[in-house]
Write a protein that holds these residues in place. Structure first.
Motif, PDB file in Angstrom:
ATOM      1  N   ARG A 146     -29.991  15.860 -25.649  1.00 30.55           N
ATOM      2  CA  ARG A 146     -29.188  14.722 -26.117  1.00 30.55           C
ATOM      3  C   ARG A 146     -27.691  14.982 -26.008  1.00 30.55           C
ATOM      4  NH1 ARG A 146     -34.484  13.709 -25.844  1.00 30.55           N
ATOM      5  NH2 ARG A 146     -35.105  11.856 -27.017  1.00 30.55           N
ATOM      6  N   HIS A 147     -27.252  16.206 -26.241  1.00 25.51           N
ATOM      7  CA  HIS A 147     -25.825  16.504 -26.133  1.00 25.51           C
ATOM      8  C   HIS A 147     -25.352  16.385 -24.682  1.00 25.51           C
ATOM      9  CE1 HIS A 147     -25.555  17.727 -30.296  1.00 25.51           C
ATOM     10  NE2 HIS A 147     -26.590  18.533 -30.140  1.00 25.51           N
ATOM     11  N   SER A 148     -26.127  16.932 -23.760  1.00 25.07           N
ATOM     12  CA  SER A 148     -25.778  16.815 -22.349  1.00 25.07           C
ATOM     13  C   SER A 148     -25.796  15.357 -21.904  1.00 25.07           C
ATOM     14  CB  SER A 148     -26.757  17.643 -21.511  1.00 25.07           C
ATOM     15  OG  SER A 148     -26.532  17.436 -20.131  1.00 25.07           O
ATOM     16  N   MET A 149     -26.770  14.599 -22.397  1.00 28.60           N
ATOM     17  CA  MET A 149     -26.865  13.191 -22.019  1.00 28.60           C
ATOM     18  C   MET A 149     -25.619  12.425 -22.451  1.00 28.60           C
ATOM     19  SD  MET A 149     -29.763  10.369 -23.024  1.00 28.60           S
ATOM     20  CE  MET A 149     -29.217  10.332 -24.739  1.00 28.60           C
ATOM     21  N   LEU A 191     -27.119   4.150 -14.452  1.00 30.76           N
ATOM     22  CA  LEU A 191     -26.550   5.433 -14.034  1.00 30.76           C
ATOM     23  C   LEU A 191     -27.025   6.571 -14.924  1.00 30.76           C
ATOM     24  CD1 LEU A 191     -22.982   4.054 -13.336  1.00 30.76           C
ATOM     25  CD2 LEU A 191     -24.453   5.114 -11.613  1.00 30.76           C
ATOM     26  N   VAL A 192     -27.040   6.354 -16.239  1.00 26.13           N
ATOM     27  CA  VAL A 192     -27.436   7.418 -17.161  1.00 26.13           C
ATOM     28  C   VAL A 192     -28.925   7.717 -17.048  1.00 26.13           C
ATOM     29  CG1 VAL A 192     -27.568   8.119 -19.576  1.00 26.13           C
ATOM     30  CG2 VAL A 192     -25.568   6.859 -18.758  1.00 26.13           C
ATOM     31  N   VAL A 193     -29.748   6.671 -17.047  1.00 23.90           N
ATOM     32  CA  VAL A 193     -31.200   6.867 -16.973  1.00 23.90           C
ATOM     33  C   VAL A 193     -31.577   7.540 -15.650  1.00 23.90           C
ATOM     34  CG1 VAL A 193     -33.416   5.669 -16.817  1.00 23.90           C
ATOM     35  CG2 VAL A 193     -31.761   5.009 -18.574  1.00 23.90           C
ATOM     36  N   ASP A 233     -34.447   6.332 -28.994  1.00 20.92           N
ATOM     37  CA  ASP A 233     -33.192   6.998 -29.351  1.00 20.92           C
ATOM     38  C   ASP A 233     -32.292   7.163 -28.131  1.00 20.92           C
ATOM     39  OD1 ASP A 233     -34.943   8.964 -28.261  1.00 20.92           O
ATOM     40  OD2 ASP A 233     -33.652  10.529 -29.080  1.00 20.92           O
ATOM     41  N   ILE A 234     -32.893   7.235 -26.945  1.00 20.32           N
ATOM     42  CA  ILE A 234     -32.074   7.323 -25.731  1.00 20.32           C
ATOM     43  C   ILE A 234     -31.328   6.020 -25.511  1.00 20.32           C
ATOM     44  CG2 ILE A 234     -32.179   7.532 -23.215  1.00 20.32           C
ATOM     45  CD1 ILE A 234     -34.454   9.521 -23.572  1.00 20.32           C
ATOM     46  N   GLY A 235     -32.027   4.895 -25.680  1.00 23.27           N
ATOM     47  CA  GLY A 235     -31.371   3.597 -25.543  1.00 23.27           C
ATOM     48  C   GLY A 235     -30.273   3.408 -26.572  1.00 23.27           C
ATOM     49  N   ARG A 264     -38.104   8.379 -29.765  1.00 16.85           N
ATOM     50  CA  ARG A 264     -37.896   9.174 -30.982  1.00 16.85           C
ATOM     51  C   ARG A 264     -36.686   8.694 -31.782  1.00 16.85           C
ATOM     52  NH1 ARG A 264     -36.605  15.337 -29.923  1.00 16.85           N
ATOM     53  NH2 ARG A 264     -34.551  14.414 -29.772  1.00 16.85           N
ATOM     54  N   GLN A 265     -36.763   8.714 -33.137  1.00 17.68           N
ATOM     55  CA  GLN A 265     -35.664   8.244 -33.981  1.00 17.68           C
ATOM     56  C   GLN A 265     -34.474   9.189 -33.871  1.00 17.68           C
ATOM     57  OE1 GLN A 265     -35.412   5.501 -35.716  1.00 17.68           O
ATOM     58  NE2 GLN A 265     -37.476   4.728 -35.379  1.00 17.68           N
TER      59      GLN A 265
END
Length: 471
Positions: free
Chosen positions: A139-142, A176-178, A371-373, A451-452
């Motif tokens: 998540r931090h890298s994302m 782009l992110v996905v 949680d990614i969205g 995931r939350q």
């Protein structure tokens, strides 16, 4: 946010024996498609709620009778109960030959070896592959990639002093992110985003767009089998669940479409509400709502998907006081459930900290990548409003156009003006692929959901709050 009620217009003739209408003892059914339902969907839901309660019989294309679940509690019951299956082979309309081969319902309901259409052990096998692979995303890298792409997109229009936040930002940032997280080549990202939007819209090029998505996912699987990396595709392919190539391609396609459609709508709708709703902006400017709270409010009031047609009764049962027969389609009314008076008697009241909306589903099929969205929307919107704090709509809010169908609605454009800015310094970042990337002319045969995220501390103030204070 309240929606004015409109009186119903027209009903269908009496349905044949054995369909949901007779199971509920009714004389006629309203159509879920057409102007009444699609132009004023919330008014339509309330009309059905007054007439039938939390579960209503309606007609779909070809006058196929189905059930639409309107109640919040009843939606959760369908999502969580083994009495309702995601396997469309249970559908009695298909078994009896009442669904035409060219029906618009076929692409959405035809059974496929996907986790979305599975139950039991096979669902658990496929679900574990998807969820455990998504959990490995850093998540931090994302968030660093979100910032990188968001800055580059803003640089593309900041000097102009105007932009369409849907076409120039909301549609491109998630793609782009996905793509980066999936391991997709960067030069394919925007074209894939265009293809997903085209396929969802049901345009005349939808099949070509779908073929393009399948081809890119097939190439991705072949490449990652030879050269695995730290990405979702590689983890999915190598998971202990042992997905074969067809399963891997189809689940990558499914995850791509679901994540992009939901995230694009979430970003666009949040920006629209911030720019147009004075009550919403007033709450933020008073320091009572953080940006994550704002996103949750939009998920309550404007869910990315309004209706999900992927549940069927396994046997005869009762739901919301209605007698449901084995093989009946029971559609999840996410938007209707989110405004259920039993759950939200005052739609104008804020829902701070309340994540019990239906926008990401619940139970065994709850969206595994939500949680990614949220992270893409939260970080992307925060950065946009920090860099362009004086954005204003260039048209009246009443002129904004929303199009869609009974399943989902999309904002067409969000034109804004602002003080022109010079390009920011992003040392070491590579250029984006061409924003005009078009779909290549591919002709392929037609191919055989988070995931939350931990909430931020209440004291955190986003760029959005600063933007509002400066205004």
């Amino acid at each position: 946010m309240t929606t004015p009620h409109h009186e119903p217009t027209g009903t269908a003739t009496a349905p044949p024996p054995g369909c949901p209408a007779h199971a509920g003892g009714l004389n006629g059914l309203r159509r879920l498609f057409g102007p009444e339902a699609e132009q004023q969907p919330y008014a339509f839901y309330e009309t059905l709620r007054r007439e039938h309660g939390p579960v209503a019989p309606v007609l779909l294309y070809g006058d196929i009778p189905v059930w639409l679940v309107l109640g919040h509690r009843e939606n959760l019951e369908v999502m969580r109960s083994p009495r309702f299956s995601s396997d469309s082979r249970h559908w009695r309309a298909v078994q009896e030959g009442r669904l035409a081969p060219d029906s618009p319902l076929v692409p959405m309901t035809a059974w496929q070896p996907l986790v979305a259409f599975m139950d039991g052990e096979e669902h658990a096998r496929l679900r574990s592959a998807v969820t455990e692979s998504l959990e490995r995303v850093n998540r931090h890298s994302m968030r660093r990639y979100i910032n990188r792409y968001a800055n580059q997109l803003i640089d593309g229009f900041a000097a102009r002093g105007q932009a369409d936040l849907v076409a120039d930002y909301a549609k491109k940032l998630p793609a782009l992110v996905v793509a980066q997280q999936f391991g997709i080549r960067e030069e394919h990202a925007l074209a894939l985003g265009n293809a997903v939007a085209d396929m969802i819209s049901g345009s005349e090029n939808a099949l070509q767009s779908n073929a393009f998505i399948v081809e890119i996912m097939t190439e991705l699987v072949e490449r990652k089998k030879k050269q695995p990396g730290n990405d979702f595709a590689s983890w999915l392919i190598r998971h202990d669940s042992g997905l074969d190539d067809v399963e891997a391609v189809q689940h990558l396609r499914h995850a791509l479409v679901a994540s992009l459609e939901n995230c694009v709508n979430l970003i666009a709708n949040t920006l629209r509400v911030v720019l147009t709703d004075r009550r919403f902006r007033g709450s933020l400017s008073g320091g009572q709502m953080t940006l994550p709270d704002a996103l949750e409010q939009v998920l309550w009031d404007h869910p990315p998907l309004a209706v999900v047609p992927t549940r069927w009764a396994v046997g005869d049962t009762v739901l919301g006081g209605k007698e449901i027969r084995a093989g009946d389609m029971v559609m999840l009314g996410l938007a209707a459930g989110n405004v259920d008076p039993a759950m939200r008697p005052d739609l104008d009241a804020p829902v701070h900290g309340n994540r019990s909306h239906l926008s990401f589903g619940a139970g065994a099929h709850e969206c595994p990548g939500q949680d990614i969205g949220r992270a893409i929307a939260d970080t992307g919107i925060d950065l946009l409003l920090s860099r362009l704090p004086d954005m204003m709509l260039t048209i009246d809010a009443s002129e904004l156009q929303v199009v869609g169908n009974w399943m989902s609605r999309r904002l067409i454009s969000l034109p804004v003006g602002f003080t022109p800015h010079r390009r920011a310094d992003h040392t070491g970042e590579t250029a984006l692929p061409s924003v005009g990337a078009a779909l290549p002319p591919i002709a392929m045969p037609e191919p055989p959901a988070p995931r939350q995220e931990p909430r931020r501390p209440a004291g955190r103030r986003s760029g959005l709050l600063g933007w509002l204070r400066r205004r």
